[in-house]
Design an enzyme around this catalytic site. Structure first.
Site, PDB file in Angstrom:
ATOM      1  N   GLU A  43      34.858  83.343  89.659  1.00  0.00           N
ATOM      2  CA  GLU A  43      34.695  83.141  91.094  1.00  0.00           C
ATOM      3  C   GLU A  43      35.999  82.598  91.680  1.00  0.00           C
ATOM      4  O   GLU A  43      36.722  81.836  91.033  1.00  0.00           O
ATOM      5  CB  GLU A  43      33.560  82.137  91.346  1.00  0.00           C
ATOM      6  CG  GLU A  43      33.243  81.913  92.808  1.00  0.00           C
ATOM      7  CD  GLU A  43      32.152  80.873  93.009  1.00  0.00           C
ATOM      8  OE1 GLU A  43      31.464  80.943  94.048  1.00  0.00           O
ATOM      9  OE2 GLU A  43      31.989  79.984  92.143  1.00  0.00           O
ATOM     10  N   LYS A 127      27.009  86.689  97.292  1.00  0.00           N
ATOM     11  CA  LYS A 127      26.405  85.456  96.777  1.00  0.00           C
ATOM     12  C   LYS A 127      25.267  84.976  97.677  1.00  0.00           C
ATOM     13  O   LYS A 127      25.436  84.798  98.883  1.00  0.00           O
ATOM     14  CB  LYS A 127      27.477  84.371  96.672  1.00  0.00           C
ATOM     15  CG  LYS A 127      27.014  83.072  96.032  1.00  0.00           C
ATOM     16  CD  LYS A 127      28.193  82.114  95.891  1.00  0.00           C
ATOM     17  CE  LYS A 127      27.806  80.839  95.157  1.00  0.00           C
ATOM     18  NZ  LYS A 127      28.969  79.933  95.018  1.00  0.00           N
ATOM     19  N   CYS A 169      27.986  82.069  90.275  1.00  0.00           N
ATOM     20  CA  CYS A 169      28.030  80.610  90.161  1.00  0.00           C
ATOM     21  C   CYS A 169      26.696  79.899  90.423  1.00  0.00           C
ATOM     22  O   CYS A 169      25.832  79.869  89.559  1.00  0.00           O
ATOM     23  CB  CYS A 169      29.131  80.055  91.064  1.00  0.00           C
ATOM     24  SG  CYS A 169      29.662  78.380  90.612  1.00  0.00           S
TER      25      CYS A 169
END
Length: 282
Positions: A43, A127, A169
């Site tokens: 990321e 995300k 993440c």
């Protein structure tokens, strides 16, 4: 699924996009030289700053030839074609949504882009879960929603070898996302990340192993791994895990390249002996 050699790149990115891209390409070259057919970047590989990455965000390049004025995507396209590898670009800051509409409020999308070995974009995942938490470290708190607009759709990417379930993440803490990916056919879960040193030390490996085991999937996790600023330190320990929960490769801190070969035979065996997805009670 066919056997596949994969690599996870661990970086220590900062605010200098050009320097970060140089580091990323050097590590990608190393991975390709070690036989990797698919390479995962962490990321924020191209830009990691305490204030977010809106200043480095680009319009999404949908065509085959990305212009140089979009340096991050131009580089990704060139790397994948030059090295002949499938490239999973951890999280790239983009100024528009998948439907082409612009983001709002000085916020960008954090998108995981998948490129094939010719440089063509094959998939995009934005995300969904944003890191708005308090952490007992030098930063004290993180509020990703101030600079990032969340996505709202899961993404499973087809490749010549297998199906990839994409995530980024903080998504890792939400098991229902990974269950949806597995039900949708994902055989490998990918987790590009910039997990903080504090949270990573406490939970990183436990969460990754759980996601792999409970879904009967391989898992590739590429993390940032070092000191990025006075306030920001990440955990590192990028890892590749098999469907039984065994660690096939693991890094420490600092920049690194780890590789492993994913076996179709093992995946089929684990899923046959413990068919978790078909045994669920809703």
């Amino acid at each position: 699924m066919k056997n596949l050699t994969v690599a996870a790149l661990q970086m220590v990115s900062g605010e200098d996009v050009e320097a970060n891209l140089a580091q990323g390409f050097r590590l990608a070259q190393k991975a390709a030289g070690a036989g990797a057919q698919m390479v995962l970047l962490p990321e924020n590989f191209a830009h990691l700053a305490d204030s977010g990455s809106y200043s480095a965000a680009e319009a999404f390049a949908r065509g085959r030839a990305c212009p140089r004025k979009q340096p991050i995507q131009h580089a990704l396209q060139r790397w994948s074609a030059e090295l002949g590898v499938w490239l999973i670009a951890g999280a790239t800051p983009l100024l528009d949504r998948p439907d082409g509409n612009s983001t709002e409020g000085q916020r960008s999308r954090s998108a995981c882009l998948v490129y094939d070995g010719t440089g063509q974009v094959r998939a995009r995942y934005d995300k969904m879960h944003l890191f708005d938490v308090d952490v007992e470290d030098a930063a004290g708190s993180y509020r990703e929603s101030r600079s990032i607009e969340p996505g709202d759709q899961i993404c499973i990417a087809d490749t010549p070898w297998l199906k990839l379930g994409l995530s980024i993440c903080f998504d890792l803490r939400f098991p229902e996302l990974y269950r949806a990916l597995a039900i949708g056919g994902a055989e490998v879960l990918v987790v590009p990340a910039a997990f903080t040193h504090t949270t990573g030390q406490a939970h990183w490996l436990s969460l990754l192993k759980a996601r792999a085991i409970e879904n009967g999937c391989y898992l590739i996790a590429a993390n940032q791994g070092g000191q990025h600023s006075r306030k920001r330190r990440t955990w590192g320990h990028s890892v590749i895990i098999d469907p039984w929960g065994d660690v096939l490769a693991e890094a420490g801190e600092g920049e690194a390249v780890i590789t492993a070969t994913l076996s179709s035979t093992l995946l089929e065996k684990v899923r046959r002996n413990m068919p978790l997805l078909s045994m669920r009670r809703l």
